[in-house]
Design an enzyme around this catalytic site. Sequence first.
Site, PDB file in Angstrom:
ATOM      1  N   LYS A 207       0.834  -1.206   0.000  1.00  0.00           N
ATOM      2  CA  LYS A 207       0.000   0.000   0.000  1.00  0.00           C
ATOM      3  C   LYS A 207       0.875   1.265   0.000  1.00  0.00           C
ATOM      4  O   LYS A 207       2.098   1.164  -0.112  1.00  0.00           O
ATOM      5  CB  LYS A 207      -0.978  -0.051   1.173  1.00  0.00           C
ATOM      6  CG  LYS A 207      -1.791  -1.364   1.269  1.00  0.00           C
ATOM      7  CD  LYS A 207      -2.854  -1.518   0.180  1.00  0.00           C
ATOM      8  CE  LYS A 207      -3.421  -2.933   0.088  1.00  0.00           C
ATOM      9  NZ  LYS A 207      -4.383  -3.325   1.094  1.00  0.00           N
ATOM     10  N   ILE A 208       0.265   2.426   0.156  1.00  0.00           N
ATOM     11  CA  ILE A 208       0.988   3.684  -0.117  1.00  0.00           C
ATOM     12  C   ILE A 208       2.099   3.970   0.899  1.00  0.00           C
ATOM     13  O   ILE A 208       3.203   4.358   0.529  1.00  0.00           O
ATOM     14  CB  ILE A 208      -0.005   4.870  -0.196  1.00  0.00           C
ATOM     15  CG1 ILE A 208      -1.146   4.566  -1.170  1.00  0.00           C
ATOM     16  CG2 ILE A 208       0.726   6.167  -0.549  1.00  0.00           C
ATOM     17  CD1 ILE A 208      -0.724   4.351  -2.613  1.00  0.00           C
TER      18      ILE A 208
END
Length: 381
Positions: A188-189
């Site tokens: 994820k980010i």
Amino acid sequence: MIPYGRQTIVQADIDAVVAALTSPFLTQGPLVPRFEEACAAVLGAPHAVASNSGTSGLHIACMALGLKPGDLFWTVPNTFVATANAALYCGAEVDFVDIDEETFLMDIKKLENKLHVARRAGRLPHIVAPVHFSGQTCDMAAIGALANEFGFKVIEDACHAFGASDGGVPVGACAHSDIAVFSFHPVKIITTAEGGLCTTRDPELARRMRLLVSHGISREAETFDPPADGPWDYRQVMLGYNYRLTEMQAALGLAQLPRLDAFLTRRRAIADRYDALLKGLPVRVPARREGALSAWHLYIVRVEAARRRAVFEHMRAAGFGVQVLYIPVHTQPFYRAKGFKTGDFPVAEDYYARSFTLPIHPTLSDDEQESVVAALAEALA
Ligand SMILES: *Cc1c(COP(=O)(O)O)cnc(C)c1O
């Protein structure tokens, strides 16, 4: 193999984790609240509650909103199974709203039609959970308007969308929702290895979620009735879980956060460059919602369904970790056993038959990206 997503770890991350590991607190120390506050500031939310995964975040969000056996919970088929499973943990029933063919996000028109049918049948959902798939934001103003009209609660599955925004408003500010849920899984980010976060504007929802991540136990003596027996007293006021993030994880998250803008800038540059490099190839590049800024967790391309498998295998053989996300949840054996079948949500199924994500992460170099595109051109030749 160049993976489709990968964490970015630098010396500052390692130093922060080691410092936490050698501090007096490995859990329940000062770093988790500090990480929550830092995330809340970035996301424009008054309250943020950390949890040990995006999945547990979705679970406590459902619980805080009072989801109970017999209630209905609607999401999209084009998501990770965790979105729907969270509602099943509460004993609720899951149903789906098909996606839009262009954006791969919940189709607002289909949501509205389904709501009218549900109202006539007296079976309106308690919660609707749109997913900001690939990092692109759903039209939350439209969903919020329907929530007001039909009286349901809204959880944004924002696991792909840390740092995304719509009309300049960050996802997580919950302008049109009750709760937004993020994941810090390594693809994820930003990452905390495993980890999640729920944001809300509602102090009561925040209070309940904070209780739910730690056994339903309150240590706020001033709220005790009858009053505290002494400074040791704690009160279990609801059935909660141990869903706590550790101090090492919070330290990693705190070390990652200052680089969020750099991560997003790089992901956006890669997406723009894919758009340019893929011109002329027989692939459909992802559509972009007007006014919205994606976090670009994924870069999804679509090819002819008949060629997808061969293209996918060519890319894998060439060393590129392309991935198909997602197999429509309603076609999973566990959900088929509940009565769902192929054909129920044709747009998500068609999307699934044609699509895959190309590698996109901040450490992907320009050269690597060019080699991805060269391999794709070869696969399609
Ligand atoms: C990653 C993800 C989750 C679950 O998050 P975990 O942190 O892995 O538990 C839920 N929904 C979506 C859309 C995700 O991508």
